[in-house]
Write an enzyme that holds these catalytic residues in place. Sequence first.
Site, PDB file in Angstrom:
ATOM      1  N   HIS A 177      -6.962 -21.413   9.216  1.00  0.00           N
ATOM      2  CA  HIS A 177      -8.324 -21.746   8.780  1.00  0.00           C
ATOM      3  C   HIS A 177      -9.046 -20.520   8.202  1.00  0.00           C
ATOM      4  O   HIS A 177      -9.657 -20.604   7.125  1.00  0.00           O
ATOM      5  CB  HIS A 177      -9.157 -22.337   9.919  1.00  0.00           C
ATOM      6  CG  HIS A 177     -10.593 -22.392   9.557  1.00  0.00           C
ATOM      7  ND1 HIS A 177     -11.111 -23.372   8.727  1.00  0.00           N
ATOM      8  CD2 HIS A 177     -11.614 -21.516   9.796  1.00  0.00           C
ATOM      9  CE1 HIS A 177     -12.390 -23.103   8.509  1.00  0.00           C
ATOM     10  NE2 HIS A 177     -12.725 -21.993   9.134  1.00  0.00           N
ATOM     11  N   CYS A 213      -8.420 -27.499   5.170  1.00  0.00           N
ATOM     12  CA  CYS A 213      -7.177 -26.827   5.552  1.00  0.00           C
ATOM     13  C   CYS A 213      -6.427 -27.669   6.593  1.00  0.00           C
ATOM     14  O   CYS A 213      -6.994 -28.604   7.173  1.00  0.00           O
ATOM     15  CB  CYS A 213      -7.441 -25.419   6.079  1.00  0.00           C
ATOM     16  SG  CYS A 213      -7.964 -25.326   7.800  1.00  0.00           S
ATOM     17  N   CYS A 222     -14.149 -27.975   5.257  1.00  0.00           N
ATOM     18  CA  CYS A 222     -12.864 -27.323   4.961  1.00  0.00           C
ATOM     19  C   CYS A 222     -11.747 -28.359   5.004  1.00  0.00           C
ATOM     20  O   CYS A 222     -11.725 -29.212   5.894  1.00  0.00           O
ATOM     21  CB  CYS A 222     -12.617 -26.231   6.002  1.00  0.00           C
ATOM     22  SG  CYS A 222     -11.041 -25.381   5.812  1.00  0.00           S
ATOM     23  N   ASP A 266      -8.322  -7.059   0.229  1.00  0.00           N
ATOM     24  CA  ASP A 266      -7.387  -7.385   1.306  1.00  0.00           C
ATOM     25  C   ASP A 266      -8.027  -6.939   2.617  1.00  0.00           C
ATOM     26  O   ASP A 266      -8.846  -6.009   2.620  1.00  0.00           O
ATOM     27  CB  ASP A 266      -6.064  -6.624   1.166  1.00  0.00           C
ATOM     28  CG  ASP A 266      -6.186  -5.205   1.694  1.00  0.00           C
ATOM     29  OD1 ASP A 266      -6.820  -4.385   1.013  1.00  0.00           O
ATOM     30  OD2 ASP A 266      -5.710  -4.923   2.808  1.00  0.00           O
ATOM     31  N   CYS A 303      -8.338 -27.901   9.959  1.00  0.00           N
ATOM     32  CA  CYS A 303      -9.542 -28.742   9.977  1.00  0.00           C
ATOM     33  C   CYS A 303      -9.221 -30.216   9.736  1.00  0.00           C
ATOM     34  O   CYS A 303      -9.952 -31.083  10.200  1.00  0.00           O
ATOM     35  CB  CYS A 303     -10.551 -28.234   8.952  1.00  0.00           C
ATOM     36  SG  CYS A 303     -11.224 -26.629   9.436  1.00  0.00           S
ATOM     37  N   ASP A 352       0.856  -1.177   0.000  1.00  0.00           N
ATOM     38  CA  ASP A 352       0.000   0.000   0.000  1.00  0.00           C
ATOM     39  C   ASP A 352       0.904   1.244   0.000  1.00  0.00           C
ATOM     40  O   ASP A 352       2.116   1.137   0.055  1.00  0.00           O
ATOM     41  CB  ASP A 352      -0.979  -0.029   1.169  1.00  0.00           C
ATOM     42  CG  ASP A 352      -0.268   0.020   2.509  1.00  0.00           C
ATOM     43  OD1 ASP A 352       0.974   0.191   2.531  1.00  0.00           O
ATOM     44  OD2 ASP A 352      -0.942  -0.111   3.534  1.00  0.00           O
TER      45      ASP A 352
HETATM   46 ZN    ZN Z   1     -10.242 -25.139   7.929  1.00  0.00          ZN
END
Ligand code: ZN
Length: 388
Positions: A339, A310, A308, A270, A313, A96
């Site tokens: 997550h 990830c 999920c 973002d 998870c 930025d």
């Molecule tokens: Zn997750």
Amino acid sequence: MTQKQNAVNFELIRKDGRARRGRLTTPRGVIETPVFMPVGTAATVKALKPDDVKELGAQIILANTYHLYLRPGHEVVKKAGGLHTFMHWDRPILTDSGGFQVFSLANLGKITEEGVTFASHIDGSRHLISPEKSMEIQNALGSDIMMAFDECVPYPAERKYTEASVLRTTRWAERCKAVHKDTERQSLFGIIQGGMFADLRRQSAEQITALDLPGYGIGGLSVGEPKEIMYEVLDSCTEYLPQNRPRYLMGVGSPDALLEGVARGVDMFDCVLPTREARHGRAMTRDGSVNLRNAACTEDFGPLDPTCDCYTCRNFSRSYLRHLVMSKEILGATLISIHNLAFLTGLMAEARGAIDENTYASFKSETMRRYYQKTQSFLPEEESFSGF
Ligand SMILES: [Zn+2]
């Protein structure tokens, strides 16, 4: 004189209503859009290793010019070989301009035509950031996408002040463009301002796009205004932006704002929200926000979000995550950040799939219904404020 190549190139692949499926090619890889960019304020996505950030699917991250200028200093980062080397991240980085933080975080001094004087929030030292200085810092950092130095007006703001700031932001963007020489390595995006005034947003969009830059940010939103106003203002901006350039809605990261933004033709987002929420023990799931401090999680041995895949998870239960949060263990912030970021990057991947299949409108309404049926109010107002 031949036109120099831009560092990034945007291809608009298809549209579904006003939602856009695009591809941004950068020197460090291709970014499929719409995209959510995790924020690495001080050259780190808080609590995560760069490998974690890659594994969860981040295509590009953001870093903050203001913070890195103050600490460790852009010259140090330059000597280290640039931001990518310094922080061990080889995918694209967007920096930025420092404008937002100067206006929101520092002790603001004077705004003049030259730039903005302020006192550091760290040690009170006095500094001036001008458009040229912002470019110098971002050039030293070596980001792939740089943002033009702009004046971010607060909410609410008087019309007269906002009018003056639109004109100043345009003059500052012209100065940024004038000193930006290395266009094959770094791309400069302009920023549309104009507060909550539709006609001033249009004026800003017309003036900034006249500079023919490779991308455009929409700044000065998510600064405390009601969401409905944000969406109205967004409508009055995107209408006047060229189709063949990426649009970046700055500092916005709640699931509804991402989905509504995509519906209005935004390509990039973002926000610090997902990682900040994680550090407070709150997770975003398909069925709404989960507060791991809630006693109901004590003996919940299922994953945060069964849909999920990830790292968090796949391997940990809500019970364990709650234990980490309650014990103030650092790993709690790490696992929930993984997550939450995987959730938002995954949400954008699904949005891309829906646009590809011309089903974005139904995807959006079904996702919102499921997310918000249990989440009455996602966050208190002050915490939806974002950007640093
Ligand atoms: Zn997750």
